[in-house]
Design a protein around this motif. Structure first.
Motif, short mmCIF file in Angstrom:
data_model
loop_
_atom_site.label_atom_id
_atom_site.label_comp_id
_atom_site.label_asym_id
_atom_site.label_seq_id
_atom_site.Cartn_x
_atom_site.Cartn_y
_atom_site.Cartn_z
N GLU A 23 111.01 56.72 35.53
CA GLU A 23 111.87 55.70 34.96
C GLU A 23 111.55 55.50 33.47
N PHE A 24 110.26 55.46 33.17
CA PHE A 24 109.83 55.31 31.78
C PHE A 24 110.30 56.51 30.95
N LEU A 25 110.16 57.71 31.52
CA LEU A 25 110.60 58.92 30.81
C LEU A 25 112.11 58.91 30.59
N VAL A 26 112.87 58.46 31.58
CA VAL A 26 114.33 58.40 31.40
C VAL A 26 114.68 57.39 30.31
N SER A 27 113.92 56.30 30.23
CA SER A 27 114.23 55.28 29.22
C SER A 27 113.95 55.79 27.81
N ARG A 28 113.07 56.80 27.66
CA ARG A 28 112.77 57.35 26.33
C ARG A 28 113.30 58.76 26.15
N MET A 29 113.52 59.46 27.27
CA MET A 29 113.86 60.89 27.33
C MET A 29 112.66 61.79 27.02
N ARG A 30 111.75 61.34 26.13
CA ARG A 30 110.51 62.10 25.93
C ARG A 30 109.40 61.13 25.56
N ALA A 31 108.18 61.46 25.98
CA ALA A 31 107.05 60.60 25.64
C ALA A 31 105.75 61.40 25.76
N THR A 32 104.74 60.95 25.04
CA THR A 32 103.43 61.61 25.14
C THR A 32 102.61 60.92 26.23
N LEU A 33 101.54 61.59 26.64
CA LEU A 33 100.67 61.05 27.67
C LEU A 33 100.09 59.70 27.23
N SER A 34 99.71 59.61 25.95
CA SER A 34 99.10 58.35 25.51
C SER A 34 100.12 57.22 25.46
N GLN A 35 101.38 57.53 25.11
CA GLN A 35 102.41 56.47 25.13
C GLN A 35 102.60 55.96 26.56
N MET A 36 102.59 56.88 27.51
CA MET A 36 102.77 56.47 28.91
C MET A 36 101.58 55.64 29.39
N ALA A 37 100.37 56.10 29.03
CA ALA A 37 99.17 55.37 29.46
C ALA A 37 99.17 53.97 28.87
N ASP A 38 99.57 53.85 27.60
CA ASP A 38 99.59 52.54 26.93
C ASP A 38 100.57 51.57 27.58
N HIS A 39 101.76 52.08 27.90
CA HIS A 39 102.80 51.18 28.37
C HIS A 39 102.74 50.88 29.85
N LEU A 40 102.24 51.83 30.63
CA LEU A 40 102.39 51.69 32.08
C LEU A 40 101.12 51.23 32.80
N ASP A 41 100.01 51.17 32.07
CA ASP A 41 98.75 50.79 32.71
C ASP A 41 98.46 51.67 33.94
N ILE A 42 98.74 52.95 33.81
CA ILE A 42 98.45 53.89 34.90
C ILE A 42 97.35 54.82 34.39
N PRO A 43 96.30 55.06 35.19
CA PRO A 43 95.21 55.92 34.70
C PRO A 43 95.72 57.32 34.33
#
Ligand SMILES: [Zn+2]
Length: 413
Positions: A23-43
Motif C-alpha cells: 500500500e505504501f509503495l502504491v501511494s509513492r509508486m517507488r521508495a527506498t528501503l530507508s523511506q519505508m523503514a522510516d514511515h512504516l515502523d517495520i524492521p
C-alpha cells in the motif's frame, strides 16, 4: 505496528505487513528501503523479506541507482505488474480506459462521457466501444492483453458485496457480463481512494505527513493519506464525507438516505438542480435547458462554469449555497483530521480557480483556530492517467480488496 491480538482478525501479521508495504509503495509508486523503514515502523529484515516475495510475484522491481560517481548506490523499489493490462474505470458520468505495460507506463488512453447507463449489459457495450477505439489507436490488440481490470466507483460493504451510490447497475455479479461482451478475462476491482492516492503522488517531495483530498465529482468524498497509507477504517468506509447528512429532509441520495452532502453538491446533483431551476424560470440565464438535458453532468458543469463567469444569475444563485456547503465540508475535514495539506479536485472544481477560491474563503468560518494554523489548501494536480495507474497497480494485488471482517464480539478483544 502492533501484531493482531484477536483471533477474529482476518489477516495474519505477515499478510498485514505485506499489505502495509505494498500500500505504501502504491501511494509513492517507488521508495527506498530507508523511506519505508522510516514511515512504516517495520524492521528492515521484515521489509527485505516481504519485498523479495513481492519481487518473486513480479509486483515489485528493484533498481540500483548511483548518485554521482562516488555516491553509494541506492536501491529503489518500484511497483510493477506481471504483464500488460487494460484498466477501465466507470465513474457515474464517464468511462475511461488505458493500457499499461508491465512497468506501468501508459501506452494509450481513451475516455467517453456518459449520459445514462441502465444495465450492466449497456455498460459492457460502452466499454467494448471504447476498447475498439483504444486498440485501433495504440495498435495493441485484445489478445496482447492479459486481462481487463474493471474499476467501479463503489465501496465494499462486506467481504463479497459492494454497492455504489453513483452506478445503480453495479454489483458484484457483473463480471461474466463484461467477460462475454469483451472477449477478455475481466477482473472486478473496487480500489480504495485511487484519486487521493494519485493526488498524494503528485505532491512535491518531501511528502506531507498527512493529506486529505476533497473530491467533488460524480460522488463527494474526503479520503486521507497518513504516512503514505490511506485511512480505510474498519469497514473500508472511511472518508465518505459525501454521505454525511447535512439536511435530514433534503434530496434523496444514491446511498438511499436523504440530505447527504453528495445529494446537494455532486456533479449530477448540481446538474439536476440547475435543469430543474431553468425549467421553472430561465430569466437571467443564457443557458438552453433542452441542450443541458441532452448533456452529461460533466458537460453541464462546464457550461455552468462558463455562464457563471459571465454573471449568469441562475447559476450564481445555485452556486452560492453550494460554495457554502463545500466550505463547511472543508472545515469538517480539517477539524476532524487536522491534515498538513488538503487538495481539492473532481470535475466540479477542477480548472475553476475562482470557485475553489470562494470555497477556501468561506471555509475560514468553519475551521477551528483557522487564524492560528497553517494548512496548505491547493487544487489537485493528478491526471486521469495517474489515477488509472494507481488502479492498475492495485489490481495486481487481489488481497488488497479484502476488508477485515467486522469483529463479531469486540468485548472479547
Ligand atoms: Zn448518501
Amino acid at each position: 505496528m502492533r501484531p493482531p491480538t484477536s483471533s477474529s482478525d482476518s489477516l495474519s501479521f505477515s499478510k498485514l505487513s505485506e499489505r502495509v508495504i505494498f500500500e505504501f509503495l502504491v501511494s509513492r509508486m517507488r521508495a527506498t528501503l530507508s523511506q519505508m523503514a522510516d514511515h512504516l515502523d517495520i524492521p528492515t529484515s521484515t521489509l527485505s523479506r516481504v519485498l523479495s516475495e513481492l519481487e518473486d510475484r513480479q509486483m515489485v522491481a528493484r533498481r540500483t541507482e548511483r548518485s554521482g560517481r562516488r555516491g553509494r548506490p541506492e536501491v529503489t523499489f518500484q511497483v510493477r505488474i506481471p504483464s500488460r493490462k487494460v484498466v477501465c474505470q466507470f465513474d457515474g458520468s464517464q468511462v475511461t480506459a488505458a493500457i499499461f505495460d508491465h512497468e506501468l507506463r501508459c501506452i494509450g488512453q481513451q475516455g467517453e462521457g456518459l449520459i445514462r447507463i441502465d444495465s450492466p449489459e449497456d455498460a459492457a457495450r460502452q466499454v467494448d466501444k471504447l476498447l475498439r477505439i483504444l486498440t485501433e489507436k495504440t495498435g495493441v490488440s485484445r489478445t496482447d492483453m492479459s486481462s481487463l481490470a474493471l474499476s467501479l466507483n463503489a465501496v465494499w460493504t462486506g467481504r463479497n458485496t459492494f454497492s455504489s451510490s453513483v452506478l445503480p447497475w453495479a454489483d458484484q455479479t457483473v463480471t461474466p457480463i463484461f467477460d462475454k461482451a469483451l472477449g477478455l478475462p475481466v477482473e472486478l476491482v473496487v480500489p480504495f481512494a485511487p484519486r487521493a492516492m494519485a493526488e498524494y503522488q503528485a505532491l512535491s517531495v518531501p511528502f506531507p505527513d498527512s493529506m486529505a483530498h476533497l473530491l467533488v465529482d460524480d460522488g463527494v468524498s474526503a479520503h486521507c493519506i497518513v504516512r503514505g497509507r490511506p485511512l480505510r477504517g474498519s469497514s473500508s468506509l472511511a472518508g465518505e464525507l459525501g454521505h454525511v447528512t447535512i439536511t435530514p429532509d433534503g434530496p434523496t441520495c444514491g446511498c438511499g438516505r436523504r440530505g447527504c452532502l453528495e445529494a446537494w453538491c455532486s456533479g449530477p446533483a448540481l446538474s439536476r438542480q440547475l435543469i430543474e431551476q431553468l425549467r421553472r424560470d430561465r430569466a437571467g440565464s443564457s443557458l438552453e435547458v433542452e441542450q443541458l438535458e441532452e448533456s452529461s453532468p460533466r458537460r453541464v458543469i462546464q457550461r455552468a462554469w462558463e455562464a457563471w463567469q459571465q454573471g449568469d444569475e441562475v447559476v450564481k444563485n445555485l452556486m452560492e449555497p453550494t460554495f457554502n456547503r463545500l466550505a463547511w465540508a472543508l472545515g469538517a475535514i480539517i477539524n476532524f483530521m487536522d491534515p498538513q495539506q488538503v487538495t481539492i479536485g473532481g470535475y466540479v472544481l477542477v480548472n475553476k480557480p475562482a470557485w475553489v477560491e470562494r470555497i477556501r474563503e468561506l471555509s475560514t468560518q468553519y475551521i477551528l483556530r483557522g487564524d492560528k494554523r497553517s494548512i496548505l489548501i491547493e487544487p489537485g494536480r493528478a491526471t486521469r492517467e495517474d489515477e488509472l495507474r494507481v488502479i492498475a497497480a492495485w489490481s495486481a494485488y487481489p488481497q488488497m480488496l479484502e476488508t477485515r471482517a467486522p469483529n463479531a464480539n469486540p468485548a472479547a478483544d
